[in-house]
Write a protein that holds these residues in place. Structure first.
Motif, short mmCIF file in Angstrom:
data_model
loop_
_atom_site.label_atom_id
_atom_site.label_comp_id
_atom_site.label_asym_id
_atom_site.label_seq_id
_atom_site.Cartn_x
_atom_site.Cartn_y
_atom_site.Cartn_z
N SER A 31 0.85 -1.19 0.00
CA SER A 31 0.00 0.00 0.00
C SER A 31 0.88 1.24 0.00
N SER A 33 0.55 5.51 0.01
CA SER A 33 -0.30 6.69 0.15
C SER A 33 0.52 7.94 -0.10
N TYR A 35 0.64 12.26 0.49
CA TYR A 35 0.15 13.38 1.28
C TYR A 35 0.82 14.66 0.81
N PHE A 45 -4.33 14.30 2.87
CA PHE A 45 -4.28 13.06 2.12
C PHE A 45 -4.63 13.29 0.66
N GLU A 48 -4.46 6.84 -2.10
CA GLU A 48 -3.82 5.61 -1.67
C GLU A 48 -3.98 4.54 -2.73
N ARG A 55 -7.53 3.04 -4.07
CA ARG A 55 -8.58 2.63 -3.15
C ARG A 55 -9.25 3.81 -2.46
N ASN A 56 -8.53 4.92 -2.39
CA ASN A 56 -9.03 6.04 -1.61
C ASN A 56 -8.47 7.32 -2.20
N LEU A 90 4.70 13.97 0.55
CA LEU A 90 5.16 12.81 1.30
C LEU A 90 4.48 11.55 0.82
N SER A 94 2.76 0.90 3.60
CA SER A 94 2.37 0.02 4.70
C SER A 94 2.10 -1.38 4.16
N GLN A 106 1.73 3.25 8.75
CA GLN A 106 2.34 3.87 7.58
C GLN A 106 3.72 4.42 7.93
N PHE A 108 6.78 6.81 6.49
CA PHE A 108 6.91 7.91 5.55
C PHE A 108 8.31 8.01 4.95
N TYR B 35 3.29 11.33 15.50
CA TYR B 35 4.48 11.48 14.68
C TYR B 35 5.26 12.70 15.15
N SER B 42 11.00 14.55 7.17
CA SER B 42 9.78 13.78 7.04
C SER B 42 9.19 13.46 8.42
N LEU B 43 8.19 12.61 8.43
CA LEU B 43 7.51 12.24 9.66
C LEU B 43 8.13 10.98 10.24
#
Lengths: 117, 114
Positions: A31, A33, A35, A45, A48, A55-56, A90, A94, A106, A108, B35, B42-43
């Motif tokens: 997965s 995602s 951001y 967001f 994803e 999916r999203n 970003l 996951s 998740q 990053f 976070y 970054s995070l």
């Protein structure tokens, strides 16, 4: 184990141009995602992907698009760039699964800083 | 729509003091994350809280979750300069697909003053 990698790390474009950002997830993660982080809107967001399927999706205009490849690597594209698209983008990866829990945490990447002039 | 509120937005603390950052969210959630972000970076994942009453500690940081109150706290004990950063909480809701989108709080910019 290598972390999430993003390329390029920095990018300068002018209004009206388009840009493609790349993300390679942690090995085994399926997965991905995306951001956007800006001082004014914070972390938002974008979308994803899982198994090459979106999916999203967040509340961004159609100029923002993405895709995922069979090796789970992902790209996002922004067309007709606007000044407001300047941001840190970003990517996070996951594991997959419906069991939830910490397996879906998740992780990053370092981000791509896009500046639109 | 899920909303996540963090307070305070800015926090200046003296070294050695204790303080708490609060994170409220508007709907039932499956997971809450904390976070840390250093300037231009970054995070970094600090904690994942999965259930009501969950408490996790790492060094001078302790996070807790009260799902009934829809509240999480990040407590800082005896602050040191190295903890200066922006801290974000994030909430997601599990769907049949597994991962849902993370909704982030506004962030708390923490500055530790010697």
């Amino acid at each position: 184990k290598a972390g999430v990698t993003q390329t390029p790390r920095y990018l300068i474009k002018t209004r009206g141009q388009q840009v493609t950002l790349s993300c390679s997830p942690i090995s085994g993660h399926r997965s991905v995602s995306w951001y956007q982080q800006t001082p004014g809107q914070g972390l938002q967001f974008l979308f994803e992907y899982f198994s090459e399927t979106q999916r999203n999706k967040g509340n961004f205009p159609g100029r923002f698009s993405g895709r995922q490849f069979s090796n789970s690597r992902s790209e996002m594209n922004v067309s007709t760039l606007e000044l407001g698209d300047s941001a840190l983008y970003l990517c996070a990866s996951s594991l997959w699964g419906t069991s939830g829990g910490a397996r879906n945490e998740q992780f990053f990447g370092p981000g791509t800083r896009l500046t639109v002039l | 729509e899920l909303k996540v509120e963090q307070n305070p937005l800015f926090l200046s603390m003296q070294e050695g003091k204790n303080y708490t950052i609060y994170c409220n969210y508007s709907t039932t959630s499956d997971r809450l994350y904390w976070y840390r972000q250093d300037p231009g970076k970054s995070l970094e994942s600090l904690f994942v809280l999965l259930s009501n009453g969950a408490v996790k500690q790492e060094g001078r940081l302790m996070a807790s979750l009260d799902t009934k109150a829809r509240l999480s706290t990040l407590h800082i004990t005896a602050a040191v300069h190295d903890l200066s950063a922006t801290y974000f909480c994030a909430v997601d809701i599990l769907s049949n697909f597994g991962n849902e989108k993370l909704t982030f709080g506004t962030g708390t910019r923490l500055t530790i003053i010697p």
